[in-house]
Design an enzyme around this catalytic site. Structure first.
Site, PDB file in Angstrom:
ATOM      1  N   TYR A  63       6.068   5.440   1.390  1.00  0.00           N
ATOM      2  CA  TYR A  63       6.709   5.350   2.554  1.00  0.00           C
ATOM      3  C   TYR A  63       5.616   5.148   3.436  1.00  0.00           C
ATOM      4  CZ  TYR A  63       9.049  10.144   4.021  1.00  0.00           C
ATOM      5  OH  TYR A  63       8.930  11.667   4.667  1.00  0.00           O
TER       6      TYR A  63
ATOM      7  N   LYS B 111       7.068   5.115   7.218  1.00  0.00           N
ATOM      8  CA  LYS B 111       8.037   5.860   8.829  1.00  0.00           C
ATOM      9  C   LYS B 111       7.081   5.532  10.348  1.00  0.00           C
ATOM     10  CE  LYS B 111      11.137   8.531   6.817  1.00  0.00           C
ATOM     11  NZ  LYS B 111      12.512   8.813   7.799  1.00  0.00           N
TER      12      LYS B 111
ATOM     13  N   SER C  76       8.376  11.128  10.457  1.00  0.00           N
ATOM     14  CA  SER C  76       7.835  11.843   9.562  1.00  0.00           C
ATOM     15  C   SER C  76       6.125  11.749   9.993  1.00  0.00           C
ATOM     16  CB  SER C  76       7.814  11.472   7.772  1.00  0.00           C
ATOM     17  OG  SER C  76       6.475  12.736   7.599  1.00  0.00           O
TER      18      SER C  76
END
Length: 265
Positions: free
Chosen positions: A166, A170, A152
């Site tokens: 998160y 990533k 991402s």
């Protein structure tokens, strides 16, 4: 020392390709699976929900597309090994692993607890590693194995309040990709990552028109990305043309990360 090169890059024959897409029942994953399937590849999608997988197979299995499903949880090492073995059994081998499975629950930093942190790293980081480990033998046997990881822009390039865990997961994926590329190279296997920006998937449902309009305004191309945009990047990394590319990442965001001061008009 004699140095040799092929000299000519072969055109990819997708009809002979055998592809596994984890997290392939919805969102970006089903978009990646659709890209490969429509090009003629045989595709297995995996996920935790049998119902969602069945629905995805029905949507994808049109015009003779070869799409199959396996219920698996990438956060569990043994489940990954079963997934890999079942995929090889169904497809008769494996040329491409798209390690796409991931979760993205929002959580403010002060509210992030042990379970929340363990959960996201178990799926996004350990799940990626487990999937590669489980599929390595089949990818080596392919003779031209490819791994494509869905990372991402959040974490590796940008930050987003409420997605610190998160973003960390990533960014960790990219650290794995770069080091794994060195270990997989002797196998004839490449590994690269796609970094999507704002993509129009089910994950945006419920945000409302105003929030989505704000997202679009922050993208120079003035549109959200489509799962097909990410699929195109994944298919490049899986192609013969990318045979000399490994340990790299490709941002797919319509220019979202480019402006020094984002425009909003």
């Amino acid at each position: 020392m004699t140095v040799s090169t092929k000299g000519i890059v072969e055109v990819t024959d997708w009809s002979t390709m055998k592809v596994l897409v984890t997290g392939g029942s919805q969102g970006i994953g089903v978009g990646i699976a659709r890209g490969f399937a429509e090009a003629g590849a045989a595709v297995v999608i995996s996920g935790r929900s049998a119902d969602k997988l069945d629905a995805a197979v029905r949507r994808l299995s049109v015009h003779g597309a070869r799409v199959y499903s396996i219920v698996a949880d990438v956060s569990d090492r043994q489940s990954c090994h079963r997934m890999a073995a079942d995929a090889v059994g169904i497809l008769g081998g494996m040329d491409v692993l798209c390690a796409n499975a991931g979760i993205y629950p929002e959580c403010d930093l002060d509210a992030l607890d042990d379970d929340g942190l363990r959960s996201i790293f178990a799926t996004n980081v350990a799940g990626t590693i487990f999937s590669v480990q489980a599929c390595r033998d089949a990818l080596r046997a392919s003779g031209r194995g490819r791994v494509v990881v869905t990372s991402s822009i959040t974490g590796p390039v940008t930050g987003y309040a409420g997605l610190g865990h998160y973003g960390a997961s990533k960014a960790a994926q990219l650290g794995f990709v770069r080091s794994a590329a060195l270990e997989l190279a002797p196998d004839g296997v490449t590994i690269n990552a796609v970094l999507p920006g704002s993509i129009a998937t089910e994950g945006l449902d419920g945000l409302g028109e105003e929030a989505i309009a704000g997202m679009v305004a922050a993208i120079p191309q003035r549109r959200l990305g489509a799962p097909a945009d990410v699929a195109a990047a994944a298919m490049f990394f899986a192609s013969e043309q990318a045979g000399f590319v490994t340990g790299q990442s490709l941002i797919v965001d319509g220019g979202q990360t480019l402006p020094e001061i984002p425009e909003t008009r």
